[in-house]
Motif scaffolding. Structure first.
Motif, short mmCIF file in Angstrom:
data_model
loop_
_atom_site.label_atom_id
_atom_site.label_comp_id
_atom_site.label_asym_id
_atom_site.label_seq_id
_atom_site.Cartn_x
_atom_site.Cartn_y
_atom_site.Cartn_z
N PHE A 242 0.86 -30.87 0.42
CA PHE A 242 1.74 -30.11 -0.46
C PHE A 242 2.76 -29.40 0.41
N THR A 243 3.78 -28.82 -0.21
CA THR A 243 4.82 -28.11 0.52
C THR A 243 4.83 -26.65 0.09
N VAL A 244 4.89 -25.76 1.08
CA VAL A 244 4.95 -24.32 0.83
C VAL A 244 6.36 -23.85 1.16
N HIS A 245 7.04 -23.27 0.17
CA HIS A 245 8.35 -22.67 0.38
C HIS A 245 8.14 -21.18 0.61
N LEU A 246 8.72 -20.67 1.71
CA LEU A 246 8.56 -19.28 2.10
C LEU A 246 9.91 -18.57 2.08
N ASP A 247 9.88 -17.27 1.77
CA ASP A 247 11.09 -16.46 1.71
C ASP A 247 10.70 -15.03 2.07
N ASP A 248 11.35 -14.45 3.10
CA ASP A 248 11.04 -13.08 3.49
C ASP A 248 12.11 -12.08 3.00
N GLY A 249 12.98 -12.53 2.12
CA GLY A 249 14.05 -11.69 1.61
C GLY A 249 15.36 -11.90 2.34
N PHE A 250 15.30 -12.57 3.50
CA PHE A 250 16.49 -12.83 4.30
C PHE A 250 16.64 -14.30 4.64
N ARG A 251 15.51 -14.95 4.92
CA ARG A 251 15.51 -16.36 5.32
C ARG A 251 14.50 -17.13 4.48
N ARG A 252 14.73 -18.43 4.39
CA ARG A 252 13.83 -19.33 3.67
C ARG A 252 13.50 -20.52 4.54
N CYS A 253 12.32 -21.10 4.29
CA CYS A 253 11.97 -22.35 4.94
C CYS A 253 10.93 -23.06 4.08
N ALA A 254 10.72 -24.32 4.35
CA ALA A 254 9.70 -25.11 3.68
C ALA A 254 8.80 -25.70 4.74
N VAL A 255 7.49 -25.62 4.52
CA VAL A 255 6.51 -26.15 5.45
C VAL A 255 5.62 -27.12 4.69
N THR A 256 5.54 -28.35 5.15
CA THR A 256 4.64 -29.32 4.55
C THR A 256 3.30 -29.25 5.28
N LEU A 257 2.25 -29.08 4.51
CA LEU A 257 0.90 -29.07 5.05
C LEU A 257 0.20 -30.34 4.57
N ASP A 258 -0.30 -31.14 5.52
CA ASP A 258 -0.99 -32.38 5.15
C ASP A 258 -2.04 -32.75 6.19
N ARG A 259 -2.48 -31.75 6.96
CA ARG A 259 -3.51 -31.97 7.99
C ARG A 259 -4.59 -30.90 7.84
N PRO A 260 -5.85 -31.30 7.79
CA PRO A 260 -6.92 -30.30 7.65
C PRO A 260 -7.18 -29.50 8.91
N ASP A 261 -6.50 -29.85 10.01
CA ASP A 261 -6.69 -29.12 11.27
C ASP A 261 -5.51 -28.18 11.57
N GLN A 262 -4.72 -27.87 10.53
CA GLN A 262 -3.59 -26.97 10.70
C GLN A 262 -3.49 -26.05 9.50
#
Length: 150
Positions: A73-93
């Motif tokens: 799945f993909t996690v979209h993050l936002d700290d109020g100033f910047r945004r990014c998307a992180v794809t998680l697809d490994r059980p060791d991360q």
């Protein structure tokens, strides 16, 4: 432990300590050692339709580590100033999410399971469910990166 910064707040991916032998693999997460908090709650998301949006909130104090124990799945993050998307697809991360970070989780593959390790018990008062309210508090609490307004 390998760590990769995301550029959003203190969010970062963390390669979990993993042991492998002919019997299989075992990945380890220890609170206070592999993540910067003691683990007080664990929950998992599963059976999520591929078009569903999970998360869509932020936390004032809660810290989390999100792991795709199966699928992705993909996690979209936002700290109020910047945004990014992180794809998680490994059980060791895992993805460490610091307080004052808005998150949205999308794109669950068939059979995906997300495990979430949390720094505290459920507290409804710790949540932001309104994005605009989150932005106001996040921007008031911290100066933007580079000193300028976004």
């Amino acid at each position: 432990m390998n760590v990769a910064e995301t550029g959003v707040g203190a969010a970062r991916t963390i390669d979990l300590q993993t042991f492998a032998d002919p019997r299989g693999r075992l990945s380890v997460v220890e609170g206070g050692r592999h993540v910067p908090f003691e683990i007080r709650r664990v929950y998992h998301l599963y059976g999520v339709p591929d078009d569903a949006l999970r998360g869509a909130h932020g936390h004032r104090r809660l810290q989390q580590l999100v792991v795709a124990v199966h699928g992705g799945f993909t996690v979209h993050l936002d700290d109020g100033f910047r945004r990014c998307a992180v794809t998680l697809d490994r059980p060791d991360q895992g993805l460490y999410i610091a307080p004052m970070t808005w998150r949205e989780i999308i794109g669950f593959t068939g059979g995906a399971v997300a495990m979430v390790l949390a720094s505290d018990h459920y507290d409804a008062d710790d949540y932001f469910h309104d994005y605009e309210g989150f932005l106001l508090e996040a921007r008031a609490a911290a100066p933007p990166p580079g000193g300028g307004r976004v």
